[in-house]
Design an enzyme around this catalytic site. Structure first.
Site, PDB file in Angstrom:
ATOM      1  N   ARG A  18      29.946 -24.313  -7.038  1.00 29.70           N
ATOM      2  CA  ARG A  18      28.641 -23.679  -6.826  1.00 29.70           C
ATOM      3  C   ARG A  18      28.424 -23.432  -5.337  1.00 29.70           C
ATOM      4  O   ARG A  18      29.219 -23.830  -4.513  1.00 29.70           O
ATOM      5  CB  ARG A  18      27.525 -24.565  -7.383  1.00 29.70           C
ATOM      6  CG  ARG A  18      27.541 -25.982  -6.809  1.00 29.70           C
ATOM      7  CD  ARG A  18      26.275 -26.766  -7.111  1.00 29.70           C
ATOM      8  NE  ARG A  18      26.055 -26.994  -8.526  1.00 29.70           N
ATOM      9  CZ  ARG A  18      25.016 -27.663  -9.021  1.00 29.70           C
ATOM     10  NH1 ARG A  18      24.108 -28.172  -8.183  1.00 29.70           N
ATOM     11  NH2 ARG A  18      24.877 -27.840 -10.307  1.00 29.70           N
ATOM     12  N   ASP A  39      36.530 -29.331  -7.432  1.00 24.21           N
ATOM     13  CA  ASP A  39      35.213 -29.955  -7.424  1.00 24.21           C
ATOM     14  C   ASP A  39      35.292 -31.214  -8.277  1.00 24.21           C
ATOM     15  O   ASP A  39      36.340 -31.523  -8.870  1.00 24.21           O
ATOM     16  CB  ASP A  39      34.159 -28.984  -8.009  1.00 24.21           C
ATOM     17  CG  ASP A  39      32.786 -29.157  -7.373  1.00 24.21           C
ATOM     18  OD1 ASP A  39      32.250 -30.282  -7.446  1.00 24.21           O
ATOM     19  OD2 ASP A  39      32.256 -28.189  -6.801  1.00 24.21           O
ATOM     20  N   VAL A  63      36.994 -35.472  -3.005  1.00 23.67           N
ATOM     21  CA  VAL A  63      37.583 -35.360  -1.667  1.00 23.67           C
ATOM     22  C   VAL A  63      37.629 -36.683  -0.912  1.00 23.67           C
ATOM     23  O   VAL A  63      38.418 -36.843   0.023  1.00 23.67           O
ATOM     24  CB  VAL A  63      36.838 -34.308  -0.808  1.00 23.67           C
ATOM     25  CG1 VAL A  63      37.015 -32.924  -1.409  1.00 23.67           C
ATOM     26  CG2 VAL A  63      35.368 -34.668  -0.637  1.00 23.67           C
ATOM     27  N   ASN A  89      34.912 -27.671   2.100  1.00 25.20           N
ATOM     28  CA  ASN A  89      33.512 -27.313   1.902  1.00 25.20           C
ATOM     29  C   ASN A  89      32.687 -28.408   1.229  1.00 25.20           C
ATOM     30  O   ASN A  89      31.481 -28.485   1.428  1.00 25.20           O
ATOM     31  CB  ASN A  89      33.444 -26.033   1.051  1.00 25.20           C
ATOM     32  CG  ASN A  89      32.044 -25.734   0.566  1.00 25.20           C
ATOM     33  OD1 ASN A  89      31.164 -25.342   1.332  1.00 25.20           O
ATOM     34  ND2 ASN A  89      31.811 -25.938  -0.729  1.00 25.20           N
ATOM     35  N   TYR A 159      23.698 -37.793   6.900  1.00 25.27           N
ATOM     36  CA  TYR A 159      24.172 -36.412   6.794  1.00 25.27           C
ATOM     37  C   TYR A 159      24.479 -35.841   8.178  1.00 25.27           C
ATOM     38  O   TYR A 159      25.552 -35.267   8.403  1.00 25.27           O
ATOM     39  CB  TYR A 159      23.120 -35.559   6.089  1.00 25.27           C
ATOM     40  CG  TYR A 159      23.544 -34.122   5.882  1.00 25.27           C
ATOM     41  CD1 TYR A 159      24.529 -33.799   4.961  1.00 25.27           C
ATOM     42  CD2 TYR A 159      22.961 -33.088   6.615  1.00 25.27           C
ATOM     43  CE1 TYR A 159      24.921 -32.480   4.768  1.00 25.27           C
ATOM     44  CE2 TYR A 159      23.342 -31.768   6.423  1.00 25.27           C
ATOM     45  CZ  TYR A 159      24.327 -31.473   5.503  1.00 25.27           C
ATOM     46  OH  TYR A 159      24.729 -30.182   5.313  1.00 25.27           O
ATOM     47  N   THR A 196      21.044 -22.637  -1.179  1.00 31.12           N
ATOM     48  CA  THR A 196      22.021 -23.137  -2.148  1.00 31.12           C
ATOM     49  C   THR A 196      21.349 -24.221  -2.990  1.00 31.12           C
ATOM     50  O   THR A 196      20.251 -24.688  -2.665  1.00 31.12           O
ATOM     51  CB  THR A 196      23.240 -23.754  -1.439  1.00 31.12           C
ATOM     52  OG1 THR A 196      22.826 -24.962  -0.766  1.00 31.12           O
ATOM     53  CG2 THR A 196      23.844 -22.777  -0.435  1.00 31.12           C
TER      54      THR A 196
END
Length: 267
Positions: A18, A39, A63, A89, A159, A196
């Site tokens: 996505r 994903d 990941v 990503n 983050y 997003t």
């Protein structure tokens, strides 16, 4: 008509079920690449590949797991024999993955560790195994950082810290590859205010959502949110041979936010 800027290149895109990853996968296919969608959202990832129909397959990839990267490397080697492009990503904010809090004074340790496992360790592992796959013939690694990796984010310290790590690690990888004579370029992309699914938890619904959107857009010099495709085109440039003399750079895609005083988000 497409210029086929990635004709026959093998590309792995993490977190591509996505958002920005999906837009990048779709664009890469239009430009002639053979795309490996990866994903942990297997249902969405497989549905995307089914919709894309050609020159795309799906690979489950957490990941932050080295075991998953070893399996991915084996899969790519057996099926394709090489990797030309890696787009690191996959990323999380921690907002959906924990109950918080996320600020500097009260930050939840479990949230901090999970955000860094995915965002920081995930990029490190991706680069590590991409180098092994690319060092004989060369390639391009594109790491997705963030505006949040450049400025402080007091309400989302994990983050911000993890994306700053991506920013710096990109430069270390770029220099390592150059010093060893590998024809591997490594660059980072820094999106901000891109609409997003990651924004959903922060925007809410109904009138509240619209009000928050308007508040955020007030601080964007270009006056509106960006779209995933806006970032995908930047990634395309860094993945293609058009950027063959570009390594270790930061490409900011933020509607002008970092150019002015609104770089730090309001509370």
């Amino acid at each position: 008509m497409t210029k086929m800027r990635l004709k026959d290149k093998i590309a792995l895109i993490t977190g591509s079920a996505r958002g920005i990853g999906r837009a990048t996968a779709e664009l890469f296919l239009k430009e002639g690449a053979i795309v490996i969608v990866s994903d942990i959202k297997d249902e969405e990832g497989n549905a995307l590949v089914k919709n894309l129909k050609t020159n795309a397959d799906y690979l489950h990839l957490d990941v932050g797991s080295e075991e998953n990267w070893l399996k991915a490397t084996e899969y790519i080697t057996k099926k394709h024999g090489r990797l030309d492009i890696l787009v690191n990503n996959a990323g999380i904010t921690g907002v959906l993955e924990s109950s918080g809090p996320w600020d500097a004074e009260n930050s939840d340790l479990n949230s901090w560790e999970e955000v860094h496992r995915v965002n920081s360790t995930g990029v490190m592992l991706g680069c590590k195994y991409a180098i092994r796959l690319m060092k004989d013939k060369g390639g391009s690694i594109v790491n997705i950082s963030s505006r949040s990796g450049v400025v402080g984010i007091p309400g989302a310290v994990a983050y911000a810290s993890s994306k700053a790590a991506v920013r710096n690690h990109t430069k270390s990888v770029a220099l390592h590859c150059a010093e060893n004579g590998y024809k591997i370029r490594c660059n980072s992309v820094h999106p901000a205010a891109i609409m997003t699914p990651m924004w959903d938890a922060m925007l809410g619904e109904g009138e509240q959502r619209q009000q928050i959107i308007e508040d955020v857009e007030f601080g964007i010099p270009m006056g509106h949110f960006g779209e995933p495709i806006d970032v995908a085109y930047g990634i395309l440039y860094l993945a293609s041979d058009e950027s063959k003399y570009v390594t270790g750079i930061e490409l900011t895609i933020d509607g002008g936010i970092l150019a002015g005083s609104e770089a730090k988000p309001r509370k």
